[in-house]
Structure formats: C-alpha cells, structure tokens
Design an enzyme around this catalytic site. Structure first.
Site, PDB file in Angstrom:
ATOM      1  CG  ASP A   1      -2.043  -0.997   1.142  1.00 10.48           C
ATOM      2  OD1 ASP A   1      -2.465  -1.328   0.017  1.00 10.48           O
ATOM      3  OD2 ASP A   1      -2.510  -1.449   2.199  1.00 10.48           O
TER       4      ASP A   1
ATOM      5  CG  ASP B   1      -6.608  -1.232  -1.806  1.00  9.44           C
ATOM      6  OD1 ASP B   1      -6.849  -2.443  -2.001  1.00  9.44           O
ATOM      7  OD2 ASP B   1      -5.752  -0.816  -1.009  1.00  9.44           O
TER       8      ASP B   1
END
Length: 170
Positions: free
Chosen positions: A112, A128
């Site tokens: 991330d 995402d």
C-alpha cells in the site's frame, strides 16, 4: 470482450508498476510527498485487507481474492451483464482483486502507498482504487440501471443465428 480484458490487464499492470516503484524507491515506513498537504506516498506492507482487518489470516484473503476474481470473471464471460457500464464496473473489481492477489501470493502482503494527510484513513493502492470505484459503479448500475439497460441491451443484441431480437412479435 477484448476491451474489458484489456482494461483489466492495463489496471493490473498500472497497479503492479506503482507497487514495484514504491518498494524499490521508498524504505518500508518511509514517505515521499505526492500531493503536498493532501497525500503522501508511504510504503506500507498490509497483511490484512482494508484497515488491516484479518491481518493474521493472509492465506484466507489470498483464497478469497482468487475466488472473487474467478467468480467475477465467470460473471463477465457469462454475458449476464451486457451493458458496457456494467462490464467496465466488473472489470475494475476484477483488476483490483487480481492486483492484490498477485501481491499476497508473491510476497505474503499487499503493498500500500497512498496516505491521505487531510484525514485519518487507511493507506491504499491502485488495486484498492479499482475495487472501490468498480464496486460503487456496479452497485449504482445494479440498483438504478440494470433492469432498464439490460433489457435494452438484450433486445438490441443479435441472436446466435444472426436474427435480431429487437423485432418482438409478441
């Protein structure tokens, strides 16, 4: 069908390139300014899902990601949803599931990087974004357009024998 699989491939490629660049250029936990005052790029390894839920069960999330990708790809191929907006929405969710599946299978975590500075929010990635946008669009499509648009798409589509379904003689 080719444009939808091209969209999936493009989104997965973008996701993996961004993740690679972050892993190669930002130390774990380190940050680089991306949009000053709005967003930083922060290298974070997430063994869970959104908000690090189920972080102790990466293998379950790997299986779940694979199952979702297979189920949604089957749905896309089934022509249950024929309107382009619905198919694009499905394609985005598939791309996001595949992008995060690749990370989980290869590294045991998801890379991330996008960290908002103006509010406390989970660090997220391109996959995402694809999942979120695709899921919201798909929900809007199913709730507000599916019945009308699918009827119209199916009426306009030729049958396998080349006849046009729009000439309804009933």
């Amino acid at each position: 069908m080719v444009p939808y699989f091209a969209l999936i491939a493009l989104c997965v490629l973008l996701d993996q390139v961004v993740k690679y660049l972050v892993r190669a250029n930002i130390p774990l936990g380190g940050s680089v300014s991306f949009l000053p005052g709005i967003m930083d790029l922060t290298y974070y390894q997430n063994t869970g899902m959104a908000f690090s839920l189920f972080s102790e069960h990466t293998w379950v999330l790997t299986i779940l990601s694979a199952a979702v990708a297979v189920a949604l790809t089957t749905l896309l191929l089934s022509r249950f949803i024929t309107h382009p907006f619905g198919r694009i929405s499905l394609s985005l969710v598939i791309a996001g599931a595949l992008g995060n599946l690749i990370d989980r299978a290869a590294f045991g975590f998801v890379t991330d990087m996008f960290r908002t500075l103006f509010m406390n929010f989970a660090v997220f990635n391109v996959a995402d974004i694809c999942i979120t946008v695709g899921a919201v669009w798909l929900a809007v499509y199913v709730l507000f357009g599916y019945e009308k648009l699918e009827k119209k798409s199916k009426k306009e589509a030729p049958t396998h024998d080349g006849t046009d379904l729009s000439s309804d003689d009933t």
